[in-house]
Motif scaffolding. Sequence first.
Motif, PDB file in Angstrom:
ATOM      1  N   LEU A  50       0.820  -1.205   0.000  1.00 57.61           N
ATOM      2  CA  LEU A  50       0.000   0.000   0.000  1.00 57.61           C
ATOM      3  C   LEU A  50       0.856   1.258   0.000  1.00 57.61           C
ATOM      4  O   LEU A  50       1.815   1.370   0.771  1.00 57.61           O
ATOM      5  N   LEU A  51       0.481   2.205  -0.857  1.00 58.57           N
ATOM      6  CA  LEU A  51       1.141   3.501  -0.861  1.00 58.57           C
ATOM      7  C   LEU A  51       0.643   4.395   0.272  1.00 58.57           C
ATOM      8  O   LEU A  51       1.407   5.130   0.874  1.00 58.57           O
ATOM      9  N   GLY A  52      -0.661   4.352   0.527  1.00 58.51           N
ATOM     10  CA  GLY A  52      -1.214   5.300   1.476  1.00 58.51           C
ATOM     11  C   GLY A  52      -1.122   6.709   0.932  1.00 58.51           C
ATOM     12  O   GLY A  52      -0.791   6.947  -0.230  1.00 58.51           O
ATOM     13  N   ARG A  53      -1.394   7.680   1.793  1.00 60.52           N
ATOM     14  CA  ARG A  53      -1.237   9.073   1.383  1.00 60.52           C
ATOM     15  C   ARG A  53      -0.972   9.914   2.613  1.00 60.52           C
ATOM     16  O   ARG A  53      -1.435   9.593   3.708  1.00 60.52           O
ATOM     17  N   PRO A  54      -0.204  10.992   2.465  1.00 59.24           N
ATOM     18  CA  PRO A  54       0.088  11.862   3.606  1.00 59.24           C
ATOM     19  C   PRO A  54      -1.042  12.852   3.860  1.00 59.24           C
ATOM     20  O   PRO A  54      -2.020  12.913   3.105  1.00 59.24           O
ATOM     21  N   GLY A  55      -0.894  13.645   4.896  1.00 60.91           N
ATOM     22  CA  GLY A  55      -1.882  14.678   5.210  1.00 60.91           C
ATOM     23  C   GLY A  55      -1.694  15.891   4.329  1.00 60.91           C
ATOM     24  O   GLY A  55      -1.163  16.918   4.756  1.00 60.91           O
ATOM     25  N   SER A  56      -2.119  15.783   3.099  1.00 58.40           N
ATOM     26  CA  SER A  56      -1.938  16.840   2.109  1.00 58.40           C
ATOM     27  C   SER A  56      -3.272  17.156   1.461  1.00 58.40           C
ATOM     28  O   SER A  56      -4.106  16.267   1.285  1.00 58.40           O
ATOM     29  N   PRO A  57      -3.488  18.426   1.071  1.00 60.69           N
ATOM     30  CA  PRO A  57      -4.717  18.754   0.342  1.00 60.69           C
ATOM     31  C   PRO A  57      -4.733  18.246  -1.085  1.00 60.69           C
ATOM     32  O   PRO A  57      -5.766  18.290  -1.745  1.00 60.69           O
ATOM     33  N   ILE A  58      -3.604  17.757  -1.590  1.00 58.38           N
ATOM     34  CA  ILE A  58      -3.532  17.273  -2.970  1.00 58.38           C
ATOM     35  C   ILE A  58      -4.359  16.005  -3.108  1.00 58.38           C
ATOM     36  O   ILE A  58      -4.270  15.092  -2.286  1.00 58.38           O
ATOM     37  N   ARG A  59      -5.163  15.942  -4.147  1.00 61.31           N
ATOM     38  CA  ARG A  59      -6.016  14.776  -4.382  1.00 61.31           C
ATOM     39  C   ARG A  59      -5.798  14.130  -5.752  1.00 61.31           C
ATOM     40  O   ARG A  59      -6.032  12.950  -5.928  1.00 61.31           O
ATOM     41  N   GLN A  60      -5.381  14.898  -6.749  1.00 62.09           N
ATOM     42  CA  GLN A  60      -5.233  14.348  -8.089  1.00 62.09           C
ATOM     43  C   GLN A  60      -4.222  15.167  -8.885  1.00 62.09           C
ATOM     44  O   GLN A  60      -3.666  16.134  -8.370  1.00 62.09           O
ATOM     45  N   ASP A  61      -3.990  14.763 -10.116  1.00 58.17           N
ATOM     46  CA  ASP A  61      -3.081  15.464 -11.036  1.00 58.17           C
ATOM     47  C   ASP A  61      -1.642  15.482 -10.535  1.00 58.17           C
ATOM     48  O   ASP A  61      -0.879  16.404 -10.805  1.00 58.17           O
ATOM     49  N   LEU A  62      -1.255  14.436  -9.788  1.00 59.23           N
ATOM     50  CA  LEU A  62       0.099  14.382  -9.260  1.00 59.23           C
ATOM     51  C   LEU A  62       1.094  13.938 -10.318  1.00 59.23           C
ATOM     52  O   LEU A  62       0.745  13.206 -11.243  1.00 59.23           O
TER      53      LEU A  62
END
Length: 363
Positions: free
Chosen positions: A318-330
Motif C-alpha cells: 500500500l502507498l497510502g497518502r500523507p496529510g496533504s490537500p492534494i487529491r489528483q493530477d500528481l
Amino acid sequence: MRLLAALLLALALAGCADADGTVDRPSAGTWSRAADPPLSARYGPLLAWTGSEVLALGGHTGSGCPPSASCVDQHDGTRDGAAYDPDRDAWRPLADAPLEVDRFTGHVVVDGVPVVGDDRQWWSYDATADAWTALPAGAGGAPETALDGVVYSHVRAQVQALDLATRTWSDLPSDDLAPRLRDSGLFATPVGVVLIGADDRDTAPDEPTLTRADLWDGTTWRRLPETGQTGPFVHWTGQHLVNPDFGSDDGGEVDAWDRPYPHGGRLDPSTGAWSPLAGDPPAYGDAGADAWPLDAASGPLVAVGGFVYDDDAGTWTLLGRPGSPIRQDLASVWAGDRLVTVGGTDRAFRPVGQAWALSQPDR
C-alpha cells in the motif's frame, strides 16, 4: 513514458474496500513533506531522476480538469523548472526548458542526462552547466526508450535511433511482419528492440484482442507468441515488459468471451514467455477511496492504483497518502528507492505547490 502516464492514470480507484478504506497489506513506506519547490503552484510537471537530483520541469498553473468535464485549453503550460536533492532536502532553480513540457512530454534519461522532445525537435539537458542543447532532428516521433547511450523512437513500423555520443541518427529495417500490428509502444532491451501492438482486424466479436510483440534482434524482426493480456505493456523492469493494470474484462453480455482476460501481465522478451502479474494483485478499491493516484516506474518498482508493485519480489504494498490537500493530477518519479511527488491539485482542482517523498523500508 507518455503511454505509461496515460494508462496508469486511467486505472479506476472505485470499488469496495474494508471499513477503514484499506486492505491487509504492508505499507510501502513513510511519507514526509519535502521542502516546497521554488516554483509557482502547478500540476503535472515533467519529473526526471538524474541519479542525484529530481528535475521538475514545466507543468500547468491553471485549474485542473475534473474527469467528467469538458475543459477548454487554458494555455497555462510552463517552461520553468527546479532541481531537488532528496539527500539535502533542497531545491535549486533551473534554466527554462526550450518548450512547454509536462508529464506527458516524451522523455528518457541516459546516463543521468534527460532527453526531452516531441515529434519535431529533441533537446538534452546538462545539469552541471544548467543548459539545454538542441539535438539533430530525426524523422518524427518523441523519445521513448534508451539503451547503451542510444535513444529510440518510432513512427508506425519504422524505428529510428539517435546515438547521443556521435549525435547521429540511424534507421532499423522497417517492421514488415504481417499482419502489421496497430502499435502502442517501443522498448529497448538487451535482447533487442521490441514493438508492442495488436491485430484487431481479424478478431471475432466473441474473442479478445490480445497484445503481441515484434522483436528486432539485430538481424531480423520476429513475432513473439501471443500474450494472454488485452492491454499494452508500459514499462521495462530489466527482466520483463510489464503492464501493472490489475483489472480484467470478459467481453460484456453481448458476444462474451470464454473467460475474463487480464488487462496486464508480464513478458520475457528473451524467451517470448508471457505470465500473469507476480504476487497477489489487489482489486480495484482495495487501496481505499482516498488513495493517491500516483504513476511512476523504475526497475522492478511501479507505483500504480494506490500500490507499489515489485516485479522482482512479487509483492504489492500500500502507498497510502500523507496529510496533504492534494487529491489528483500528481506527478511522481522514483529517485532510487524514494518515490518523490511534485505538485497536484486539491478537491476543487486548484494547483498546490507541495512536494512529498516516500522512503521505502529495506527491500
